[in-house]
Design a protein around this motif. Structure first.
Motif, PDB file in Angstrom:
ATOM      1  N   ALA A  11       3.195   5.720  -5.683  1.00  0.00           N
ATOM      2  CA  ALA A  11       2.920   5.775  -7.114  1.00  0.00           C
ATOM      3  C   ALA A  11       1.915   6.876  -7.428  1.00  0.00           C
ATOM      4  N   ARG A  12       0.912   7.043  -6.563  1.00  0.00           N
ATOM      5  CA  ARG A  12      -0.074   8.111  -6.768  1.00  0.00           C
ATOM      6  C   ARG A  12       0.608   9.477  -6.741  1.00  0.00           C
ATOM      7  N   ALA A  13       1.559   9.651  -5.827  1.00  0.00           N
ATOM      8  CA  ALA A  13       2.292  10.910  -5.766  1.00  0.00           C
ATOM      9  C   ALA A  13       3.135  11.107  -7.020  1.00  0.00           C
ATOM     10  N   ALA A  14       3.827  10.049  -7.439  1.00  0.00           N
ATOM     11  CA  ALA A  14       4.662  10.137  -8.637  1.00  0.00           C
ATOM     12  C   ALA A  14       3.823  10.443  -9.871  1.00  0.00           C
ATOM     13  N   PHE A  15       2.660   9.810  -9.946  1.00  0.00           N
ATOM     14  CA  PHE A  15       1.753  10.032 -11.064  1.00  0.00           C
ATOM     15  C   PHE A  15       1.352  11.505 -11.136  1.00  0.00           C
ATOM     16  N   ALA A  16       1.010  12.079  -9.983  1.00  0.00           N
ATOM     17  CA  ALA A  16       0.604  13.486  -9.938  1.00  0.00           C
ATOM     18  C   ALA A  16       1.753  14.412 -10.319  1.00  0.00           C
ATOM     19  N   LEU A  17       2.977  13.970 -10.044  1.00  0.00           N
ATOM     20  CA  LEU A  17       4.161  14.760 -10.377  1.00  0.00           C
ATOM     21  C   LEU A  17       4.643  14.500 -11.807  1.00  0.00           C
ATOM     22  N   LYS A  18       3.879  13.672 -12.541  1.00  0.00           N
ATOM     23  CA  LYS A  18       4.196  13.308 -13.927  1.00  0.00           C
ATOM     24  C   LYS A  18       5.514  12.539 -14.040  1.00  0.00           C
ATOM     25  N   ASP A  19       5.863  11.834 -12.979  1.00  0.00           N
ATOM     26  CA  ASP A  19       7.030  10.940 -13.000  1.00  0.00           C
ATOM     27  C   ASP A  19       6.520   9.543 -13.356  1.00  0.00           C
ATOM     28  N   MET A  20       6.364   9.293 -14.645  1.00  0.00           N
ATOM     29  CA  MET A  20       5.763   8.046 -15.088  1.00  0.00           C
ATOM     30  C   MET A  20       6.634   6.832 -14.757  1.00  0.00           C
ATOM     31  N   GLN A  21       7.936   6.966 -14.888  1.00  0.00           N
ATOM     32  CA  GLN A  21       8.817   5.833 -14.593  1.00  0.00           C
ATOM     33  C   GLN A  21       8.808   5.498 -13.107  1.00  0.00           C
ATOM     34  N   GLY A  22       8.786   6.541 -12.269  1.00  0.00           N
ATOM     35  CA  GLY A  22       8.701   6.300 -10.835  1.00  0.00           C
ATOM     36  C   GLY A  22       7.400   5.628 -10.463  1.00  0.00           C
ATOM     37  N   ALA A  23       6.311   6.092 -11.066  1.00  0.00           N
ATOM     38  CA  ALA A  23       5.015   5.474 -10.805  1.00  0.00           C
ATOM     39  C   ALA A  23       4.991   4.028 -11.274  1.00  0.00           C
ATOM     40  N   ARG A  24       5.585   3.766 -12.434  1.00  0.00           N
ATOM     41  CA  ARG A  24       5.614   2.398 -12.959  1.00  0.00           C
ATOM     42  C   ARG A  24       6.351   1.454 -12.006  1.00  0.00           C
ATOM     43  N   GLU A  29       0.827  -1.204   0.000  1.00  0.00           N
ATOM     44  CA  GLU A  29       0.000   0.000   0.000  1.00  0.00           C
ATOM     45  C   GLU A  29       0.863   1.257   0.000  1.00  0.00           C
ATOM     46  N   ALA A  30       2.018   1.216   0.651  1.00  0.00           N
ATOM     47  CA  ALA A  30       2.913   2.375   0.631  1.00  0.00           C
ATOM     48  C   ALA A  30       3.470   2.594  -0.774  1.00  0.00           C
ATOM     49  N   HIS A  31       3.807   1.502  -1.476  1.00  0.00           N
ATOM     50  CA  HIS A  31       4.247   1.639  -2.867  1.00  0.00           C
ATOM     51  C   HIS A  31       3.123   2.208  -3.731  1.00  0.00           C
ATOM     52  N   LEU A  32       1.908   1.750  -3.500  1.00  0.00           N
ATOM     53  CA  LEU A  32       0.763   2.259  -4.257  1.00  0.00           C
ATOM     54  C   LEU A  32       0.565   3.748  -4.010  1.00  0.00           C
ATOM     55  N   ASP A  33       0.658   4.151  -2.757  1.00  0.00           N
ATOM     56  CA  ASP A  33       0.476   5.568  -2.431  1.00  0.00           C
ATOM     57  C   ASP A  33       1.604   6.411  -3.018  1.00  0.00           C
ATOM     58  N   ASP A  79       6.806   1.730  -8.752  1.00  0.00           N
ATOM     59  CA  ASP A  79       6.045   1.497  -7.525  1.00  0.00           C
ATOM     60  C   ASP A  79       4.802   0.648  -7.796  1.00  0.00           C
ATOM     61  N   LEU A  80       4.146   0.857  -8.919  1.00  0.00           N
ATOM     62  CA  LEU A  80       2.953   0.061  -9.218  1.00  0.00           C
ATOM     63  C   LEU A  80       3.305  -1.392  -9.490  1.00  0.00           C
ATOM     64  N   ASP A  81       4.468  -1.625 -10.077  1.00  0.00           N
ATOM     65  CA  ASP A  81       4.897  -3.012 -10.266  1.00  0.00           C
ATOM     66  C   ASP A  81       5.056  -3.717  -8.922  1.00  0.00           C
ATOM     67  N   GLN A  82       5.564  -2.989  -7.941  1.00  0.00           N
ATOM     68  CA  GLN A  82       5.672  -3.563  -6.598  1.00  0.00           C
ATOM     69  C   GLN A  82       4.295  -3.726  -5.965  1.00  0.00           C
ATOM     70  N   ALA A  83       3.434  -2.759  -6.168  1.00  0.00           N
ATOM     71  CA  ALA A  83       2.108  -2.794  -5.544  1.00  0.00           C
ATOM     72  C   ALA A  83       1.296  -3.997  -6.015  1.00  0.00           C
ATOM     73  N   VAL A  84       1.286  -4.258  -7.320  1.00  0.00           N
ATOM     74  CA  VAL A  84       0.462  -5.364  -7.808  1.00  0.00           C
ATOM     75  C   VAL A  84       1.025  -6.719  -7.367  1.00  0.00           C
ATOM     76  N   LYS A  85       2.308  -6.760  -7.036  1.00  0.00           N
ATOM     77  CA  LYS A  85       2.900  -7.987  -6.496  1.00  0.00           C
ATOM     78  C   LYS A  85       2.542  -8.171  -5.024  1.00  0.00           C
ATOM     79  N   LEU A  86       2.599  -7.086  -4.268  1.00  0.00           N
ATOM     80  CA  LEU A  86       2.440  -7.168  -2.816  1.00  0.00           C
ATOM     81  C   LEU A  86       0.984  -7.097  -2.363  1.00  0.00           C
ATOM     82  N   VAL A  87       0.148  -6.377  -3.118  1.00  0.00           N
ATOM     83  CA  VAL A  87      -1.283  -6.283  -2.766  1.00  0.00           C
ATOM     84  C   VAL A  87      -2.128  -6.594  -4.007  1.00  0.00           C
ATOM     85  N   PRO A  88      -2.022  -7.805  -4.537  1.00  0.00           N
ATOM     86  CA  PRO A  88      -2.736  -8.139  -5.769  1.00  0.00           C
ATOM     87  C   PRO A  88      -4.252  -8.107  -5.632  1.00  0.00           C
TER      88      PRO A  88
END
Length: 249
Positions: free
Chosen positions: A137-150, A131-135, A152-161
């Motif tokens: 990622a939301r911050a990175a997404f808002a900052l238009k850091d697409m690679q950073g968001a990607r 959930e921390a990686h997901l959150d 964190d989201l890769d970790q999120a879907v593994k840890l909280v599928p």
């Protein structure tokens, strides 16, 4: 929703080492729902009298209950620093709460900093780490850091599928990065987990349209409107439908 997450995180923490502090903290938290202003007054009085990070924690929760996100974030962050100074592992959860308050205040760079601190602690594991990686990622997404968001989201879907939001955001990001195969796969996962969510249906329509399937897009957007007609997602779906109809001969 964010307040519910904050309160859930609070409930997951271990009580203060002092029985007296534990009782005072629980009393302060119990007061929030009945009278948040009074809880703020009590928490501040306790803080001045040496209440430590437990007092600041309750103060943050009381501000959050009033949707006063900026002061809530400050209280959570101060509590996290005090917990770190005391070598208390609960600092990681307090950083997460601070980050969520910063997200709610649209202070995305500060939010990412809080999630960085939480994850860097090495304390968060499993669902909490996910959930921390997901959150973050939301911050990175808002900052238009697409690679950073990607990342964190890769970790999120593994840890909280089981969390549909992780799949939804992953699908949205994939669409924006023109990775249509990934977008289709991830929105399928989100739909399976949350079939009546208008936000999921809206994104399914967006992806279908990008993939050259306007009829499928219409079906998804109509589903968004039918499932949660008063939601922002339903309004966006209605606008998308109107635009598509205008383009169709």
């Amino acid at each position: 929703m964010i307040l519910a997450l904050l309160l859930a995180a609070q409930a997951a923490l271990a009580p203060s080492p002092s029985v007296q502090d534990e009782q005072r903290f629980q009393a302060c938290v119990s007061l929030i729902e009945a009278d948040a202003d009074k809880a703020i007054t009590q928490a501040n009085d306790w803080r001045v009298r040496g209440g430590g990070f437990a007092a600041r924690h309750c103060l943050g929760l009381a501000y959050a209950a009033q949707a006063r996100w900026a002061p809530a974030a400050v209280a959570f962050e101060q509590a996290a620093r005090e917990a770190e100074a005391a070598k208390d592992a609960r600092a990681a959860n307090l950083w997460v709460q601070g980050g969520n308050a910063r997200l709610a205040a649209a202070e995305y760079q500060a939010a990412r900093g809080d999630f960085d601190a939480a994850l860097a602690s090495g304390v968060l594991e499993g669902d909490k780490a996910g959930e921390a990686h997901l959150d973050r990622a939301r911050a990175a997404f808002a900052l238009k850091d697409m690679q950073g968001a990607r990342s964190d989201l890769d970790q999120a879907v593994k840890l909280v599928p089981a969390d549909p939001l992780a799949w939804l955001l992953s699908a949205t990001l994939a669409r924006m990065m023109n990775d249509l195969d990934r977008a289709k796969a991830d929105i399928g996962e989100a739909t399976m987990r949350s079939p009546d969510d208008a936000s999921v249906a809206l994104e399914a329509g967006n992806i279908a349209l990008l993939g050259g399937a306007p009829d499928a897009a219409r079906t998804a957007w109509k589903s968004a409107i039918a499932s949660q007609p008063e939601s922002n997602a339903a309004r966006s779906a209605a606008a998308a439908l109107k635009a598509l109809d205008a383009e169709t001969p």
